[in-house]
Write a protein that holds these residues in place. Sequence first.
Motif, PDB file in Angstrom:
ATOM      1  N   CYS A  86      77.366  17.558  36.442  1.00 57.58           N
ATOM      2  CA  CYS A  86      77.329  19.022  36.333  1.00 57.58           C
ATOM      3  C   CYS A  86      76.467  19.657  37.417  1.00 57.58           C
ATOM      4  O   CYS A  86      75.572  19.025  37.988  1.00 57.58           O
ATOM      5  N   SER A  87      76.743  20.933  37.662  1.00 60.38           N
ATOM      6  CA  SER A  87      75.832  21.767  38.434  1.00 60.38           C
ATOM      7  C   SER A  87      74.732  22.245  37.493  1.00 60.38           C
ATOM      8  O   SER A  87      74.978  22.500  36.312  1.00 60.38           O
ATOM      9  N   ALA A  89      72.075  25.132  36.553  1.00 58.99           N
ATOM     10  CA  ALA A  89      71.917  26.572  36.766  1.00 58.99           C
ATOM     11  C   ALA A  89      70.551  26.892  37.356  1.00 58.99           C
ATOM     12  O   ALA A  89      69.536  26.342  36.925  1.00 58.99           O
ATOM     13  N   GLU A  90      70.545  27.779  38.353  1.00 61.68           N
ATOM     14  CA  GLU A  90      69.267  28.238  38.889  1.00 61.68           C
ATOM     15  C   GLU A  90      68.477  28.984  37.832  1.00 61.68           C
ATOM     16  O   GLU A  90      67.240  28.967  37.840  1.00 61.68           O
ATOM     17  N   SER A  91      69.192  29.656  36.934  1.00 60.87           N
ATOM     18  CA  SER A  91      68.546  30.369  35.838  1.00 60.87           C
ATOM     19  C   SER A  91      69.456  30.290  34.622  1.00 60.87           C
ATOM     20  O   SER A  91      70.649  30.567  34.713  1.00 60.87           O
ATOM     21  N   SER A  92      68.915  29.833  33.505  1.00 59.52           N
ATOM     22  CA  SER A  92      69.680  29.808  32.257  1.00 59.52           C
ATOM     23  C   SER A  92      68.842  30.460  31.166  1.00 59.52           C
ATOM     24  O   SER A  92      67.610  30.515  31.261  1.00 59.52           O
ATOM     25  N   GLU A 115      74.940  31.373  29.464  1.00 59.18           N
ATOM     26  CA  GLU A 115      74.095  30.924  30.572  1.00 59.18           C
ATOM     27  C   GLU A 115      73.523  29.540  30.262  1.00 59.18           C
ATOM     28  O   GLU A 115      72.331  29.382  30.045  1.00 59.18           O
ATOM     29  N   TYR A 119      76.698  22.980  33.909  1.00 59.34           N
ATOM     30  CA  TYR A 119      78.096  23.412  33.778  1.00 59.34           C
ATOM     31  C   TYR A 119      78.958  22.729  34.846  1.00 59.34           C
ATOM     32  O   TYR A 119      78.459  22.216  35.845  1.00 59.34           O
ATOM     33  N   ARG A 139      80.380  22.362  29.929  1.00 58.73           N
ATOM     34  CA  ARG A 139      78.973  22.766  29.898  1.00 58.73           C
ATOM     35  C   ARG A 139      78.160  21.764  29.083  1.00 58.73           C
ATOM     36  O   ARG A 139      78.700  20.993  28.281  1.00 58.73           O
ATOM     37  N   HIS A 141      74.540  22.452  27.000  1.00 60.86           N
ATOM     38  CA  HIS A 141      73.509  23.467  26.757  1.00 60.86           C
ATOM     39  C   HIS A 141      72.482  23.002  25.741  1.00 60.86           C
ATOM     40  O   HIS A 141      72.749  22.139  24.901  1.00 60.86           O
ATOM     41  N   GLU A 311      64.147  28.420  34.712  1.00 60.22           N
ATOM     42  CA  GLU A 311      64.458  28.449  36.141  1.00 60.22           C
ATOM     43  C   GLU A 311      63.853  27.211  36.806  1.00 60.22           C
ATOM     44  O   GLU A 311      62.775  27.274  37.398  1.00 60.22           O
TER      45      GLU A 311
END
Length: 504
Positions: A86-87, A89-92, A115, A119, A139, A141, A311
Amino acid sequence: MAAAKLMDFDKALELFEPVLGFEVHVELNTNTKMFSDAPNPANEAYHAAEPNTLIAPVDLGLPGSLPVVNETAIRSSISLGLALGCSIAESSRFARKNYFYPDLGKNYQISQYDEPIAYDGSVEVELEDGTLITIPIERAHMEEDAGKLTHMGGATGRIQGAEYSLVDYNRAGVPLVEIVTNIIYGTEHRAPEVSKAYVQAIRDIVRGLGISEARLERGNLRCDANVSLRRRGTDELGTRTETKNVNSMRSVERAVRYEIQRQAQILADGGTITQETRHWHEDTGTTSPGRPKSDADDYRYFPEPDLLPVEPAAELIEELRAALPEQPVARRRRLMTEWGFTDLEFQDVRNGGLLEVVEATITAGATPATARKWWTGEITRIANTQDQDATALISPENVAALQRLVDAGTLTDKLARQVLEGVIAGEGTPQEVVDARGLAVVSDDGALIAAIDEALAAQPDVMAKIKDGKVQAAGAVIGAVMKAMKGQADAARVRELILERAAQ
């Protein structure tokens, strides 16, 4: 409730294409909970704890208590996301999932909605014949687990017919990662097998990362299987059902197969599928209706106001990426080559969930062949009779120690099986069981000669046969000696002594 009518599986696949999706929940093995400092002990300690003792004000939803994010849980979640391709997230952001939770004091769950931390990934799973299937990951999470309800007064232990329910908040707030796949097409008749292989792949990944014990029977790993059918010749997707919390690899496979057959029969009869959760019943191999399946809008998600966005620094992500272990498929193929196993021999280890303990047993000094023999043979047999997980019965170190006693001639295979039973019964290490039960092989010539003399006295014609060149006749004496010494005689030495006697 009347049993559902089922269509023959092959007939169902002629009429419909199975479409799959999975939601797998992974409990993280952090020391504390997701949003509080309440302890989150390992399996045995958790199950030994009294109800409602592993709690803090946040877990109970007490007024004025505020959540604080568990940093280790975030690191574990990022590692898992990376292992799933997965990538990150810079901010979740965390969100409140509003729902009636009788076992969550806040009456909402802190989760992630639009968010997520990870993902757009994929994971490669290997079927029993070596076929590789790529499963798309939508995703992964972070969220918290709910508590546990115990329904009292009924005949089945279920809410139906119960007089009241008891709430245990010990599990409330335990860190979870939920892994959600994209829609999975093209599995066709192998849909049940793919389902089992996918959950096994997730288990192998999280165990390799060391972030969860991932035992389905303990609830560390829980699978919700979504199944729908698409009529051949159309592009329109069918209505899905979600079979909840299936608690073994075999059951995942069986539940998906059952739903395909059940739905196919309903559709062929002109009926419609209800979008709902379904409960899997291990004893009957069937599913039953749960509740109508909610969509995201029904949960009234909104951003969690008491938590800042997550982040992670780019340096942290790269640090965790560099620490990723070997992917399970590549690791299995490497080990099979290193251990010199055939495909069939390795399949026994892999499909039995024994790969880690076999590897640990080899690391502890056993050969690959003997490690496999013990775990897929006698230990699995005992586990099956006791209805337990083989890996929970004995440590790899004790299996290796047991084999060393066999290699040293201290035990025969038959005696070693008795020692194994003693170790599993909690009598100590293999050496301690040998000492306590007096199970060591007798190789003292004096004791063996006395037993040989007694056996020859009972069979006076045997020695003459041996002297006449019929060496196989010694087998009758060896058997008598072994019986007299309860299997503890050194059979090879007994044979040598008999032949020495015949040569005199």
